[in-house]
Write a protein that holds these residues in place. Sequence first.
Motif, PDB file in Angstrom:
ATOM      1  N   PHE A  29       0.857  -1.181   0.000  1.00  0.00           N
ATOM      2  CA  PHE A  29       0.000   0.000   0.000  1.00  0.00           C
ATOM      3  C   PHE A  29       0.898   1.238   0.000  1.00  0.00           C
ATOM      4  O   PHE A  29       2.107   1.145   0.240  1.00  0.00           O
ATOM      5  CB  PHE A  29      -0.948   0.016   1.204  1.00  0.00           C
ATOM      6  N   VAL A  30       0.278   2.380  -0.278  1.00  0.00           N
ATOM      7  CA  VAL A  30       0.987   3.655  -0.208  1.00  0.00           C
ATOM      8  C   VAL A  30       0.465   4.416   1.002  1.00  0.00           C
ATOM      9  O   VAL A  30      -0.723   4.760   1.058  1.00  0.00           O
ATOM     10  CB  VAL A  30       0.777   4.493  -1.486  1.00  0.00           C
ATOM     11  N   ALA A  31       1.319   4.650   1.982  1.00  0.00           N
ATOM     12  CA  ALA A  31       0.954   5.479   3.124  1.00  0.00           C
ATOM     13  C   ALA A  31       1.226   6.933   2.758  1.00  0.00           C
ATOM     14  O   ALA A  31       2.354   7.277   2.374  1.00  0.00           O
ATOM     15  CB  ALA A  31       1.752   5.083   4.360  1.00  0.00           C
ATOM     16  N   VAL A  32       0.206   7.777   2.842  1.00  0.00           N
ATOM     17  CA  VAL A  32       0.351   9.198   2.524  1.00  0.00           C
ATOM     18  C   VAL A  32       0.211   9.977   3.825  1.00  0.00           C
ATOM     19  O   VAL A  32      -0.829   9.903   4.495  1.00  0.00           O
ATOM     20  CB  VAL A  32      -0.687   9.647   1.483  1.00  0.00           C
ATOM     21  N   ILE A  33       1.259  10.700   4.205  1.00  0.00           N
ATOM     22  CA  ILE A  33       1.416  11.230   5.559  1.00  0.00           C
ATOM     23  C   ILE A  33       1.659  12.735   5.511  1.00  0.00           C
ATOM     24  O   ILE A  33       2.497  13.205   4.727  1.00  0.00           O
ATOM     25  CB  ILE A  33       2.617  10.538   6.248  1.00  0.00           C
ATOM     26  N   ASN A  34       0.975  13.497   6.371  1.00  0.00           N
ATOM     27  CA  ASN A  34       1.292  14.924   6.468  1.00  0.00           C
ATOM     28  C   ASN A  34       2.659  15.106   7.128  1.00  0.00           C
ATOM     29  O   ASN A  34       3.156  14.208   7.825  1.00  0.00           O
ATOM     30  CB  ASN A  34       0.207  15.671   7.248  1.00  0.00           C
ATOM     31  N   ALA A 139      -2.421  10.717   9.563  1.00  0.00           N
ATOM     32  CA  ALA A 139      -2.400  12.083  10.096  1.00  0.00           C
ATOM     33  C   ALA A 139      -1.593  12.117  11.385  1.00  0.00           C
ATOM     34  O   ALA A 139      -1.867  11.351  12.314  1.00  0.00           O
ATOM     35  CB  ALA A 139      -3.829  12.565  10.350  1.00  0.00           C
ATOM     36  N   ILE A 140      -0.597  13.008  11.437  1.00  0.00           N
ATOM     37  CA  ILE A 140       0.264  13.140  12.617  1.00  0.00           C
ATOM     38  C   ILE A 140       0.068  14.518  13.228  1.00  0.00           C
ATOM     39  O   ILE A 140       0.090  15.536  12.530  1.00  0.00           O
ATOM     40  CB  ILE A 140       1.746  12.951  12.240  1.00  0.00           C
ATOM     41  N   VAL A 163      -4.336   6.524  11.802  1.00  0.00           N
ATOM     42  CA  VAL A 163      -4.135   5.734  10.589  1.00  0.00           C
ATOM     43  C   VAL A 163      -5.522   5.533   9.980  1.00  0.00           C
ATOM     44  O   VAL A 163      -6.357   4.811  10.521  1.00  0.00           O
ATOM     45  CB  VAL A 163      -3.468   4.383  10.906  1.00  0.00           C
ATOM     46  N   GLY A 164      -5.783   6.209   8.872  1.00  0.00           N
ATOM     47  CA  GLY A 164      -7.114   6.207   8.286  1.00  0.00           C
ATOM     48  C   GLY A 164      -7.455   4.919   7.558  1.00  0.00           C
ATOM     49  O   GLY A 164      -6.596   4.062   7.317  1.00  0.00           O
ATOM     50  N   ALA A 165      -8.721   4.806   7.208  1.00  0.00           N
ATOM     51  CA  ALA A 165      -9.184   3.647   6.444  1.00  0.00           C
ATOM     52  C   ALA A 165      -8.557   3.667   5.049  1.00  0.00           C
ATOM     53  O   ALA A 165      -8.439   4.727   4.433  1.00  0.00           O
ATOM     54  CB  ALA A 165     -10.700   3.671   6.337  1.00  0.00           C
ATOM     55  N   PRO A 166      -8.138   2.507   4.535  1.00  0.00           N
ATOM     56  CA  PRO A 166      -7.544   2.462   3.189  1.00  0.00           C
ATOM     57  C   PRO A 166      -8.508   2.972   2.124  1.00  0.00           C
ATOM     58  O   PRO A 166      -9.719   2.771   2.206  1.00  0.00           O
ATOM     59  CB  PRO A 166      -7.240   0.971   2.998  1.00  0.00           C
ATOM     60  N   ILE A 167      -7.943   3.644   1.135  1.00  0.00           N
ATOM     61  CA  ILE A 167      -8.708   4.150  -0.003  1.00  0.00           C
ATOM     62  C   ILE A 167      -8.349   3.312  -1.222  1.00  0.00           C
ATOM     63  O   ILE A 167      -7.193   3.285  -1.653  1.00  0.00           O
ATOM     64  CB  ILE A 167      -8.398   5.634  -0.277  1.00  0.00           C
ATOM     65  N   ASP A 191      -7.383  16.038   5.705  1.00  0.00           N
ATOM     66  CA  ASP A 191      -7.950  17.285   6.208  1.00  0.00           C
ATOM     67  C   ASP A 191      -8.925  17.007   7.357  1.00  0.00           C
ATOM     68  O   ASP A 191      -8.883  17.653   8.407  1.00  0.00           O
ATOM     69  CB  ASP A 191      -8.674  18.006   5.061  1.00  0.00           C
ATOM     70  N   ARG A 192      -9.773  16.019   7.179  1.00  0.00           N
ATOM     71  CA  ARG A 192     -10.766  15.669   8.193  1.00  0.00           C
ATOM     72  C   ARG A 192     -10.090  15.213   9.492  1.00  0.00           C
ATOM     73  O   ARG A 192     -10.439  15.681  10.587  1.00  0.00           O
ATOM     74  CB  ARG A 192     -11.664  14.562   7.644  1.00  0.00           C
ATOM     75  N   GLU A 193      -9.099  14.327   9.367  1.00  0.00           N
ATOM     76  CA  GLU A 193      -8.464  13.784  10.573  1.00  0.00           C
ATOM     77  C   GLU A 193      -7.617  14.841  11.286  1.00  0.00           C
ATOM     78  O   GLU A 193      -7.607  14.909  12.521  1.00  0.00           O
ATOM     79  CB  GLU A 193      -7.593  12.580  10.214  1.00  0.00           C
ATOM     80  N   LEU A 194      -6.925  15.682  10.537  1.00  0.00           N
ATOM     81  CA  LEU A 194      -6.068  16.694  11.160  1.00  0.00           C
ATOM     82  C   LEU A 194      -6.886  17.763  11.861  1.00  0.00           C
ATOM     83  O   LEU A 194      -6.494  18.262  12.921  1.00  0.00           O
ATOM     84  CB  LEU A 194      -5.131  17.303  10.121  1.00  0.00           C
TER      85      LEU A 194
END
Length: 208
Positions: A29-34, A139-140, A163-167, A191-194
Amino acid sequence: MVMWPLARVLAAWFPYSVVRRARLPKGPFVAVINHVSSLDPPIAGLALRRPVRFLALDELWGVHLALDAVLTVFDSVPVSRSNRPVLGALRAALRHLESGRPVGVFPEGRRVAAWGEVPLNAGGAWLAVRASVPVVPVAIWGSQHAMPMDGTRIGRAPIRVVVGAPIDPSPFMDRSDPVATLNESIRSALDRELHRLEAAYPNQPAHE
């Protein structure tokens, strides 16, 4: 692996908590992190509990000896700000995904003072579409207080991770621009989680 003793040290040092919205994919998977701190790669790796290969700006090497060690342990892929090396790093990440292992991407392209300061690069979405693998938004919040952008010292500050739900990229494939629409979905999830994290945990100074 070397990363787990390091992860345990981090967890013991920081007041640290993780919320997981769903199970992680079993495969790549690709983890996309702020990205608000140089500490974000090991923090994200600890939260994901999987050996993740991160794409990281080459300028991060040399900032802090501990960070250099972390980047080496996580086998990070150095990315230059110029275009051609970015393409090379994306190809290396794609090969890593095709081998069945996850990749971590910081789509802001650099550390930022605040979420939303810069538009998100679409590299993570491109990798997910190209490799047909899920995206996991991460989201950190709080690492910006433990190691601020203008500092090299690490202090103790509460750090929270979601750690959000996979998209799944599949529903985006019939769009006129699958990468752009997937990237917008990633942006919305982060945006929602942060905003939730910012509302729940006000700014707190680091403790030496």
